[in-house]
Write a protein that holds these residues in place. Structure first.
Motif, PDB file in Angstrom:
ATOM      1  N   LEU A 193       0.852  -1.200   0.000  1.00 23.17           N
ATOM      2  CA  LEU A 193       0.000   0.000   0.000  1.00 23.17           C
ATOM      3  C   LEU A 193       0.873   1.230   0.000  1.00 23.17           C
ATOM      4  O   LEU A 193       1.862   1.320   0.729  1.00 23.17           O
TER       5      LEU A 193
ATOM      6  N   LYS B 293      -0.241   7.245   0.281  1.00 25.05           N
ATOM      7  CA  LYS B 293      -1.452   7.955  -0.100  1.00 25.05           C
ATOM      8  C   LYS B 293      -2.694   7.104   0.116  1.00 25.05           C
ATOM      9  O   LYS B 293      -3.707   7.562   0.663  1.00 25.05           O
ATOM     10  N   GLU B 294      -2.540   5.826  -0.248  1.00 22.24           N
ATOM     11  CA  GLU B 294      -3.670   4.903  -0.063  1.00 22.24           C
ATOM     12  C   GLU B 294      -3.982   4.718   1.420  1.00 22.24           C
ATOM     13  O   GLU B 294      -5.133   4.690   1.844  1.00 22.24           O
ATOM     14  N   ARG B 295      -2.897   4.584   2.218  1.00 22.61           N
ATOM     15  CA  ARG B 295      -3.104   4.429   3.667  1.00 22.61           C
ATOM     16  C   ARG B 295      -3.861   5.618   4.236  1.00 22.61           C
ATOM     17  O   ARG B 295      -4.772   5.469   5.042  1.00 22.61           O
TER      18      ARG B 295
END
Lengths: 261, 420
Positions: free
Chosen positions: B370, B373-375
């Motif tokens: 991940l 940004k996704e986190r």
């Protein structure tokens, strides 16, 4: 086993005495309840101990100093409980239960071996000792009442009121209980006294055994006889009666200790 | 949520001010209605006695609530603030609770331990209650105050000892005699104070009353009032032996009862005690009478002395009472704390936040690859979800805790989510 019971009773009386004093000082209802219940619990255990002792020896607890001191202490608490249930004299316990406690302490210092009673006089001995000690117990309570009376009277006369003034009951109540105790104690004690004299007659051939202990016994009898009859006859009441009850009990104690030794 | 009080009492304001601020019964109803209309006040009770005027209220805002009450008092009585400000006291929360508990237990009274105040507070509360001017908070407050007052009454002897001359005489009589119903009292001199003492004795059981006075007519008159017998003045010494309590208050400049008289009387009554109260100045009874056994003589100074020591006894009892009151106050404050929604809301949010973080970390540890940004996106999304979810319950919880049964809502939430 009985010794253990007596020690339990001893602690009950100790707790009760302390709580009565605390109640006198702090007036918390709980203290009074604890004091009352521990003296009652002590009494039950004390009774059980005496019964066990009697079963074991096959005779009433009347033959040695150890036994009748135990009995004396028991009788004081008995008469106290009756007075407490019947009359509810405020703070009487503070003046009485410590006496029962101290006598019990004293009894446990005495040698506890059994002295067998002469079977021929067993019944009259039982009668003599039971009645004498019931009488003494009433006198012990009258002594406590006498002290209460003097304390309260002093404050009323001097018009200087300590906290006790507010706690103790009225002079009339204390005087009345003093009177009732003597009115109960004196006849009972007199019968005990007479049976004792008859025992002496039987045993030693003379009506009075002229031991050292006989003199204070006579004095005791005369004092309480005077107190018993004097109230109506010459108005021996109130402060004088309180003083007589105190002197009378000192005489009882003198008689008693001469007897035990 | 605040409990406030504004008022005056005998310590802060003279009677001229207190009478101006008093609310009589007719006013109370009207006043309570008006009070609740103020923006910052919700519940209220008005306590108005001759020694104090106090308004208790529940206020959303402490200072504003106090201002509201002050301006109500002035507006109602048509007074300027400057006229009364110096006399008014005001307390909030803990201090209010302690104040009310002390007032109700008669620890704030002019005569500490006087028994009327409890009844007056009860009256004030039940009036307010019947008009629905009180709610959950003041109801609980006053009920607890009554409990505390009863405890004080039961566990201390704060109200037991007399603080007036005539009561002191009765109290002393009760320490000498147990029952008064078989005792006889004689008044020698029919003064006002001896009459008062006699009345107290009669109401405590004394049945036989004798009145002797130099003017016989006055004796007859007073004897009739007290349902007793009049005795000619020259004959009163003969009656001494039949008397248990003698109250002397003549204007005679010398002793009219001497030691010998009392000794003779006591002898004839077989030492049944006698109690002499000498309230005359100059004294009427020889002080040597007190030296006789079974005779107890108290003059006016002695009685004052008794009252002084009774007062000291009451003070001592008052200290004991204070510790009872303190305990009760603490209990009430503890109960009040449970009403506060904020700690519960904070705990609820913390609980939810912890679940969210734990679950997110579990997911991240299993799910490698991940990007940051996704986190961040997952983090934001889960936070928003939980916030939205909690928003409605929290708002209604806040609202409900202001209501009558608010503490139940708090309890349910705490139980459901196992908070605390």
């Amino acid at each position: 086993m009985q010794e253990k019971l007596f020690i339990i009773a001893l602690f009950c009386y100790l707790i009760s005495s302390v709580k009565y004093f605390l109640y006198l000082a702090f007036r918390r209802k709980l203290l009074f309840i604890v004091a009352n219940s521990s003296v009652a619990a002590g009494f039950v255990v004390h009774t059980a101990g005496l019964v066990m002792r009697s079963i074991q020896t096959g005779q009433g607890p009347y033959t040695s100093g150890y036994e009748y001191t135990l009995f004396f202490s028991w009788a004081i608490i008995l008469v106290y409980l009756i007075v407490e249930i019947r009359y509810r004299i405020q703070d009487f316990g503070s003046f009485v239960v410590p006496m029962g406690f101290l006598l019990l302490v004293y009894s446990l210092t005495l040698p506890s071996e059994t002295v067998a009673a002469n079977p021929a006089i067993k019944l009259s001995l039982t009668l003599h000792r039971t009645l004498s000690f019931l009488g003494y117990s009433a006198f012990a309570l009258a002594f406590g009442a006498g002290i209460m009376y003097l304390l309260q009277e002093r404050q009323l006369k001097s018009k200087k009121f300590g906290p006790l003034f507010y706690r103790l009951p009225s002079l009339e109540v204390i005087d009345d209980i003093n009177h009732k105790l003597v009115a109960f104690g004196f006849p009972v004690f007199s019968i005990g006294f007479i049976t004792g004299s008859m025992l002496a007659l039987k045993g030693k051939g003379s009506f009075f055994s002229w031991q050292l202990s006989t003199l204070p016994l006579m004095v005791t009898w005369i004092i309480y006889g005077g107190l018993f009859t004097g109230r109506i006859a010459v108005g021996l009441r109130r402060k004088k009666a309180a003083v007589w009850a105190i002197i009378g009990f000192l005489s009882v104690m003198a008689t008693y200790f001469l007897h035990v030794y | 949520m605040n409990i406030i009080v504004v008022g005056v009492n005998h310590k802060t304001a003279p009677v001229e001010i207190r009478e101006k601020l008093a609310f009589n019964e007719k006013h109370v109803e009207d006043s309570l209605r008006k009070l609740v209309e103020y923006t910052h006040l919700s519940e209220s009770v008005i306590l108005s006695t001759c020694n104090r005027v106090e308004i208790y209220a529940r206020a959303h805002h402490k200072e504003m609530g106090i201002e509201n009450i002050k301006s109500f008092i002035c507006g109602f009585h048509g007074l300027e603030r400057t006229q009364v400000d110096e006399y008014l006291y005001s307390y909030a929360n803990e201090e209010t609770v302690e104040h009310l508990f002390k007032v109700t237990a008669s620890l704030d009274s002019m005569v500490v331990g006087e028994p009327q105040i409890l009844g007056q507070v009860k009256e004030a509360y039940s009036t307010a209650r019947s008009l629905r001017a009180t709610g959950m908070l003041l109801n609980q407050l006053f009920e607890r105050a009554f409990t505390a007052a009863k405890k004080v009454r039961a566990e201390t002897s704060i109200a037991e000892n007399a603080v007036s001359i005539s009561y002191a005489a009765v109290e002393l009589a009760k320490k000498i005699f147990d029952r008064l119903d078989d005792k006889a009292v004689m008044l020698v001199g029919a003064g006002e104070m001896s009459e008062l003492a006699a009345r107290h004795l009669v109401s405590n059981g004394v049945k036989v009353v004798m009145v002797s006075n130099r003017t016989f007519d006055r004796a007859v008159e007073l004897a009739r009032e007290l349902k007793g017998n009049a005795i000619r003045f020259e004959n009163f010494p003969d009656e001494l032996e039949r008397t248990d309590i003698v109250i002397c208050s003549t204007a005679a400049p010398h002793f009219i009862i001497k030691k010998e008289d009392v000794e003779a009387a006591l002898h004839r009554r077989k030492n049944q005690p006698m109690f002499f109260i000498d309230i005359a100045v100059p004294r009427n009874i020889d002080p040597a009478v007190n030296d006789i056994e079974n005779a107890y003589l108290y003059d006016i100074d002695d009685l004052e002395g008794v009252i002084e020591s009774n007062k000291r006894e009451r003070e001592k009892e008052a200290q004991k009472a204070m510790s009872i009151v303190k305990k009760e106050v603490d209990q009430f404050l503890h109960w009040m704390d449970t009403l506060d929604a904020v700690p519960t809301i904070v705990a609820l949010r913390e609980r939810v936040e912890k679940i969210r973080i734990d679950e997110m970390e579990k997911t991240f540890s299993k799910w490698s690859g991940l990007t940051d940004k996704e986190r961040l996106a997952i983090d934001n999304m889960s936070a928003a979800m939980f916030n939205k979810f909690l928003h409605t319950p929290i708002v209604s919880l806040k609202k409900q805790t202001e209501s009558k049964d608010g503490h139940w809502y708090l309890k349910v939430v705490k139980d459901l989510f196992n908070l605390d």
